[in-house]
Motif scaffolding. Structure first.
Motif, PDB file in Angstrom:
ATOM      1  N   ARG A 247      -3.298  -8.183  -6.281  1.00 27.93           N
ATOM      2  CA  ARG A 247      -2.495  -8.245  -5.054  1.00 27.93           C
ATOM      3  C   ARG A 247      -1.022  -8.532  -5.370  1.00 27.93           C
ATOM      4  O   ARG A 247      -0.109  -7.969  -4.748  1.00 27.93           O
ATOM      5  CB  ARG A 247      -3.038  -9.311  -4.123  1.00 27.93           C
TER       6      ARG A 247
ATOM      7  N   ASP B  49     -10.118  -7.393  -2.763  1.00 30.27           N
ATOM      8  CA  ASP B  49     -10.917  -8.596  -2.570  1.00 30.27           C
ATOM      9  C   ASP B  49     -11.891  -8.752  -3.737  1.00 30.27           C
ATOM     10  O   ASP B  49     -12.225  -7.767  -4.415  1.00 30.27           O
ATOM     11  CB  ASP B  49     -11.691  -8.433  -1.266  1.00 30.27           C
TER      12      ASP B  49
ATOM     13  N   GLN C 177      -4.974  -5.274  -0.219  1.00 33.63           N
ATOM     14  CA  GLN C 177      -6.099  -5.924   0.448  1.00 33.63           C
ATOM     15  C   GLN C 177      -7.277  -6.104  -0.506  1.00 33.63           C
ATOM     16  O   GLN C 177      -8.401  -6.331  -0.073  1.00 33.63           O
ATOM     17  CB  GLN C 177      -6.533  -5.074   1.652  1.00 33.63           C
TER      18      GLN C 177
ATOM     19  N   SER D 226     -14.895  -8.886  -3.747  1.00 33.39           N
ATOM     20  CA  SER D 226     -16.068  -8.024  -3.570  1.00 33.39           C
ATOM     21  C   SER D 226     -15.778  -6.561  -3.913  1.00 33.39           C
ATOM     22  O   SER D 226     -16.658  -5.710  -3.774  1.00 33.39           O
ATOM     23  CB  SER D 226     -16.567  -8.123  -2.131  1.00 33.39           C
ATOM     24  N   ASP D 227     -14.559  -6.265  -4.360  1.00 26.37           N
ATOM     25  CA  ASP D 227     -14.208  -4.882  -4.714  1.00 26.37           C
ATOM     26  C   ASP D 227     -14.407  -4.569  -6.194  1.00 26.37           C
ATOM     27  O   ASP D 227     -13.939  -3.543  -6.687  1.00 26.37           O
ATOM     28  CB  ASP D 227     -12.762  -4.570  -4.285  1.00 26.37           C
TER      29      ASP D 227
ATOM     30  N   GLU E  59     -11.099   6.423 -13.206  1.00 26.66           N
ATOM     31  CA  GLU E  59     -10.648   6.249 -14.602  1.00 26.66           C
ATOM     32  C   GLU E  59     -11.504   5.243 -15.369  1.00 26.66           C
ATOM     33  O   GLU E  59     -11.086   4.718 -16.401  1.00 26.66           O
ATOM     34  CB  GLU E  59      -9.166   5.877 -14.617  1.00 26.66           C
TER      35      GLU E  59
ATOM     36  N   PRO F 168       1.009   1.751  -5.505  1.00 22.96           N
ATOM     37  CA  PRO F 168       1.131   2.369  -4.184  1.00 22.96           C
ATOM     38  C   PRO F 168      -0.060   3.257  -3.855  1.00 22.96           C
ATOM     39  O   PRO F 168      -0.730   3.764  -4.757  1.00 22.96           O
ATOM     40  CB  PRO F 168       2.396   3.221  -4.326  1.00 22.96           C
ATOM     41  N   ALA F 169      -0.304   3.446  -2.552  1.00 24.86           N
ATOM     42  CA  ALA F 169      -1.223   4.486  -2.078  1.00 24.86           C
ATOM     43  C   ALA F 169      -2.617   4.409  -2.719  1.00 24.86           C
ATOM     44  O   ALA F 169      -3.165   5.428  -3.149  1.00 24.86           O
ATOM     45  CB  ALA F 169      -0.591   5.874  -2.320  1.00 24.86           C
ATOM     46  N   THR F 170      -3.188   3.263  -2.786  1.00 26.56           N
ATOM     47  CA  THR F 170      -4.519   2.945  -3.345  1.00 26.56           C
ATOM     48  C   THR F 170      -4.668   3.242  -4.844  1.00 26.56           C
ATOM     49  O   THR F 170      -5.774   3.217  -5.373  1.00 26.56           O
ATOM     50  CB  THR F 170      -5.678   3.661  -2.584  1.00 26.56           C
ATOM     51  N   SER F 171      -3.568   3.501  -5.531  1.00 28.96           N
ATOM     52  CA  SER F 171      -3.648   3.830  -6.958  1.00 28.96           C
ATOM     53  C   SER F 171      -3.967   2.604  -7.811  1.00 28.96           C
ATOM     54  O   SER F 171      -3.955   1.481  -7.321  1.00 28.96           O
ATOM     55  CB  SER F 171      -2.319   4.444  -7.415  1.00 28.96           C
TER      56      SER F 171
ATOM     57  N   GLY G 164     -10.523   3.871  -4.620  1.00 29.63           N
ATOM     58  CA  GLY G 164      -9.883   4.073  -3.318  1.00 29.63           C
ATOM     59  C   GLY G 164      -9.676   2.845  -2.457  1.00 29.63           C
ATOM     60  O   GLY G 164      -9.737   2.927  -1.233  1.00 29.63           O
ATOM     61  N   ILE G 165      -9.402   1.702  -3.086  1.00 34.34           N
ATOM     62  CA  ILE G 165      -9.150   0.480  -2.317  1.00 34.34           C
ATOM     63  C   ILE G 165      -7.637   0.261  -2.245  1.00 34.34           C
ATOM     64  O   ILE G 165      -6.947   0.389  -3.254  1.00 34.34           O
ATOM     65  CB  ILE G 165      -9.803  -0.751  -3.003  1.00 34.34           C
ATOM     66  N   ASP G 166      -7.134  -0.079  -1.066  1.00 29.86           N
ATOM     67  CA  ASP G 166      -5.739  -0.464  -0.888  1.00 29.86           C
ATOM     68  C   ASP G 166      -5.540  -1.785  -1.628  1.00 29.86           C
ATOM     69  O   ASP G 166      -6.138  -2.806  -1.255  1.00 29.86           O
ATOM     70  CB  ASP G 166      -5.456  -0.611   0.615  1.00 29.86           C
TER      71      ASP G 166
END
Lengths: 228, 228, 228, 228
Positions: free
Chosen positions: C41, C78, C76, C80-81, C103, C50-53, C71-73
């Motif tokens: 974060r 977390d 945000q 759990s990601d 990747e 940027p852009a979920t990269s 594909g996680i922003d």
């Protein structure tokens, strides 16, 4: 389940209480002092007031002018860092003997020139300093949507000019220069060469919009030259 | 011993509640209004909406369009700063008589052109303004990994184009220009010359990814020229 | 009187709990997951994802690899990601069927090449993308104090090289390229052309130091060219 | 109704307790340790201390020097990351055996050269590194309002010089270089080539003003060259 945020949570998260535009125009002096303090700290976090630089003022609802004390680190600016001044720029009342900002007379001149003004802001960001080291007596811009940020500008398709005045330590003379050159000051702001910007408005909301518009234009003009 | 952070602590720390991608796609309108408000404030902190500029909208789960009110300082944007509009862009219902964003008809045109759209974002960052002051009618990019941020793009090894439309104060005509040039709009976004960017998506998550992708490409293209 | 801040207050203020270097090296997996989440974060707030990269991974104390979901922003992100993967890069255990980062095989290759590695970081900041669009197969630097940020570098007075590999969507082949070019990877990091950077370390503290060192060098090299 | 913010709320919002200039000059050592810790974290958030770089010190009210430990991530710097040193730069007292910053002898030399100094700050921001890679033995500036940030400078209309010393890993020799070149150090700061800046003051307030002034001048001088 997503919890709806309370006003208090949003304030803590982002730092600014929500004030609608109507409230801003009718804000009491104590509210204005708080809002302006938060604006000062916010602009410091943007790099617009390094090394204790810049100064700010507002006119309260009795017509008294409050200006920022001299030499305060703007990251730590507090509501108690304002003091009242006479029209001649001397600290008065309970603040007698305390040193106001060295540029207090600039504020006095602006309240005289533009009597509807209630808030004056100042910035030392790099872009006005850079652009004014190159230009002669004005910054001239055409065709940017952001120009509409200046009160009275309703289109991008217009050329507007922001005057550039030479910096000086003789603030008495500088204040007179402003008074004699009112006709040049058409967009609620000006640039002091290799020093920074001043912008003002009928309320804090408007003053901020004017300063942010000028800062954006200075940044744009400087960056545009890099690839010209 | 390191205390595991609660969801609430992470929210206060970073400002964004954790929403997983599934929730974002199924988000209720009240949740979407909050998430979009936070996005607006977040983008303001990045310098993408100076001097009260920009406007945003979403389509709620009954198909009604909500757009941001005109002239709000985006650092202080609040959930109450959205209002409902008709397909003709007029404030309606409880908001009748309040002024929506001046660019509301652009939003209406986009919802008509791309019916799956539920969120539209707008930025006034410097890079699209800079790059569009140089280019003619499109920004063309090839070979950047970030291009995959646009829905439908699965490789960097591709040339994609983002159209640049001339800015105008005649928004009725601009909206028609969009409707007539749908074939040019292939990547969920476009640039308005010397004004800014628009990007949209089937949900907030996607709209943000599209806007951030375009902003990054504009920044890169501008900076790449500096050393060419 | 100035109130001494508690650990909790400093955490809320700055966002990072205080972990001393000894703790970082002996951090439990659950602590590492939290610290890495905060790092992700934090780097997002710097504009590095940027852009979920981007994508990130760590090896837990049983030797299992955890990698970020696709594909996680990252604003945000977390705890759990993260999901567990096999050495072949497939989600396993309770996460079977969920899509890991595209990747993931790059991470697997790095854990194989450098078995002491427990954390791998990735950035999409503009500077590596800019610098790699100009250079051929390496970034070569000499004489910067910051070079000492790479483990094993004890002086600024040394030339070090960071390899640049061409980007590709064929990650299987890219992973093989890494395995075949280990001799080029001397400073715990590499650049993917027009894509970004990878850096890793024996613990999170070291991985961060390596990524920040490389990012600083890319920024410096790019900016130095502007005035050459 | 707008709720007036308490001191505690402002602290949580902006991260810095309000200390007036008088308090700063008379601050107790425990207060100074906290304020300096917050300054270190603040400067890290500005990008001035990447990859565990930089070091800081203060002299307490008994004359003992405290310096930052070696290799600490400055985003996570804590009050417990200071240790006491002898005048020869060795950790002493309860900290015996712990490694102080590698550049501790620079601090010792500065306290010897400028006995009124109580705080020394250091930065690795890009601008001093960039500007010193081009200039020979000094940075010379004229005509910037910000020059008044250096104690003793009362006008912009003056030329001032900041010495640039070559970087070296031989800190014993570097400390001697400082002692032999006191006449060059006229503005409470200097630059180490391709390394960073040092600035100091009679108290934290002054040291910060000196560092921020020098950093601003380095940034300005670098950016001014881009369009010359």
């Amino acid at each position: 389940m997503l919890k709806v945020k309370s006003e208090k949570e949003l304030r803590l998260q982002f730092g600014f209480p929500k004030i609608n535009s109507k409230q801003l125009k009718q804000m009491s002096s104590s509210q204005l002092k708080i809002e302006l303090t938060e604006t000062i700290r916010h602009y410091n976090s943007k790099g617009w007031s390094p090394a204790t630089s810049t100064n700010y003022s507002f006119k309260d609802d009795t017509g008294i002018i409050w200006v920022s004390k001299s030499g305060i680190d703007k990251a730590q600016f507090d509501v108690s860092d304002f003091l009242t001044i006479t029209k001649g720029g001397i600290a008065c009342g309970e603040f007698e003997g305390i040193k106001p900002s060295a540029e207090t007379l600039i504020h006095c001149a602006l309240y005289e020139l533009f009597p509807e003004t209630t808030v004056i802001l100042h910035s030392h960001s790099v872009y006005p300093v850079l652009i004014s080291s190159q230009l002669s007596d004005k910054l001239s811009v055409t065709g940017y949507e952001i120009q509409k940020g200046f009160e009275g500008q309703i289109t991008h398709d217009n050329t507007l000019e922001i005057p550039i005045f030479d910096n000086t330590q003789d603030i008495v003379t500088f204040a007179k220069t402003l008074l004699q050159n009112k006709y040049k000051i058409q967009n609620h702001s000006f640039i002091m060469r290799k020093h920074g910007t001043y912008a003002w408005g009928r309320n804090l909301f408007e003053a901020k919009r004017h300063l942010e518009t000028l800062e954006y234009l200075c940044q744009f003009e400087w960056m545009a030259q890099q690839n010209s």
